[in-house]
Scaffold this active site. Structure first.
Site, mmCIF file in Angstrom:
data_model
loop_
_atom_site.group_PDB
_atom_site.id
_atom_site.type_symbol
_atom_site.label_atom_id
_atom_site.label_comp_id
_atom_site.label_asym_id
_atom_site.label_seq_id
_atom_site.Cartn_x
_atom_site.Cartn_y
_atom_site.Cartn_z
ATOM 1 N N TYR A 64 1.573 47.343 -14.394
ATOM 2 C CA TYR A 64 1.067 48.288 -13.392
ATOM 3 C C TYR A 64 -0.262 48.887 -13.842
ATOM 4 C CZ TYR A 64 5.868 48.013 -11.634
ATOM 5 O OH TYR A 64 7.077 47.567 -11.166
ATOM 6 N N HIS A 129 10.156 41.201 -16.290
ATOM 7 C CA HIS A 129 9.444 41.517 -15.048
ATOM 8 C C HIS A 129 9.153 40.280 -14.199
ATOM 9 C CE1 HIS A 129 6.152 44.431 -13.327
ATOM 10 N NE2 HIS A 129 6.928 43.928 -12.389
#
Ligand code: NAD
Length: 316
Positions: A64, A129
């Site tokens: 992110y 992820h």
């Protein structure tokens, strides 16, 4: 102050982990500026308000904002001097701004880098992820999950999870790993008003003793008055339907985001709903939504508008 202490966020147990997490979790991707720039004072104020209203679960990733989300979240927790035992922290590995790498070597280095940026000695959850991007899911089964369990033994993380968009990746992996090696899944954009397909997977996950975290109840911005950012992968048909639904709510003096939060929170088999937040106001609104009754009539109207696109997803 309508949200006095008695009406703070309800807690739910995260599967078999013993962790009592707020039913709303703090999605920290906006702190990586992925939905627009967030100043550091605003980030601190947002995290402070979240903690004050009972949010105790924070989710981030090195991906992110190319590590910015982790660094900013770490800075917020430090600035606010929050005792480590007062919150649960989840980060991820395997997906980076520069690409994917699910190898044992990379994920082992990755957690050290994350701990440093977050300013902590351990995370509560380390998740792999977006596993659908692995060259093969067998790498996740044979290499990455065992690597994370080594990191668990070394005290770097307490629990291990997997994340991704297509729901079938979860059954593929969970059917092939030893019980207890994966504690939770994080699914996103599959438990909201426009797409509730995660619901069908819950009995299977329960039978495996795997906890459920559902992210993106606002469908990454589709179910908001402002609408999604340009990068949103939905079809224009789905975007238009969600826009019409948001406008319908607005015309009645209601807010689609509130309804969307309430819809997702209704399923108690889902321990926590991760919503991305970058302002005090959003925190207040979302926590307030969790303690107020849902407008069932409005939900029926919105469901009717979204019926032609119900459960429509996108290529990952
Ligand atoms: P989301 O559906 O939570 O939407 C976030 C957007 O809605 C942001 O623009 C935010 O500013 C806005 N918003 C929040 N509250 C609002 C309100 N009350 N009114 C109007 N707008 C509001 O999508 P998300 O942020 O992508 O997902 C939440 C979190 O879940 C992420 O931050 C991340 O932690 C996690 N997540 C993980 C994965 C993964 O692991 N693959 C994928 C998606 C999300």
């Amino acid at each position: 102050e309508t949200l006095h202490r008695a009406k703070m966020l309800a807690k739910r147990e995260l599967g078999n982990t013993g962790m009592m997490v707020g039913c709303i979790g703090f999605g920290a991707s906006p702190l990586g500026n992925v939905f627009g720039a967030v100043s550091e004072p605003d980030a601190v104020a947002t995290v402070r308000e979240a903690l004050r209203l009972g949010i105790n679960f924070f989710d981030t990733s090195p991906y992110y904002g190319a590590t910015v989300s982790e660094a900013v979240l770490g800075k917020c927790l430090k600035t606010l001097d929050v005792p480590r035992s007062d919150y649960f922290l989840s980060t991820k590995c395997g997906r980076y701004a520069e690409g994917f790498d699910f190898s044992e070597d990379r994920v082992t280095r990755s957690v050290e880098e994350s701990l440093q940026r977050l300013g902590v000695d351990y995370v509560d959850i380390l998740q792999i992820h977006d596993i659908e991007f692995a060259p093969s899911l067998d790498q996740i089964v044979e290499e990455t999950i065992p690597a994370l369990n080594k990191l668990r033994k070394a005290g770097k993380t307490r629990f291990v999870g997997i994340t991704g968009l297509p729901l079938e990746i979860f059954t593929y992996v969970l059917d092939r790993v030893p019980a207890g090696s994966v504690d939770m899944i994080l699914s996103y954009c599959h438990y909201g008003i426009n797409d509730s397909t995660l619901g069908d997977l819950i009995p299977y996950l329960k039978s495996k003793g795997v906890a459920v975290i559902s992210a993106s109840p606002l469908a990454m911005g589709l179910l908001t008055d402002n609408g999604p950012a340009d990068w949103h992968p939905a079809s224009s048909e789905l975007k238009n339907a969600c826009k019409a639904a948001a406008e319908h709510c607005k015309s009645k003096g209601k807010n689609i985001s509130k309804l969307a939060m309430q819809y997702s929170l209704k399923n108690k088999d889902i321990a926590t709903i991760l919503v991305g937040m970058n302002s005090i106001n959003q925190v207040k609104e979302n926590v307030a939504a969790s303690v107020e009754p849902m407008d069932e009539q409005l939900l029926m109207e919105v469901e009717a508008i979204l019926k032609p696109v119900k459960n429509q997803t996108w290529a990952t």
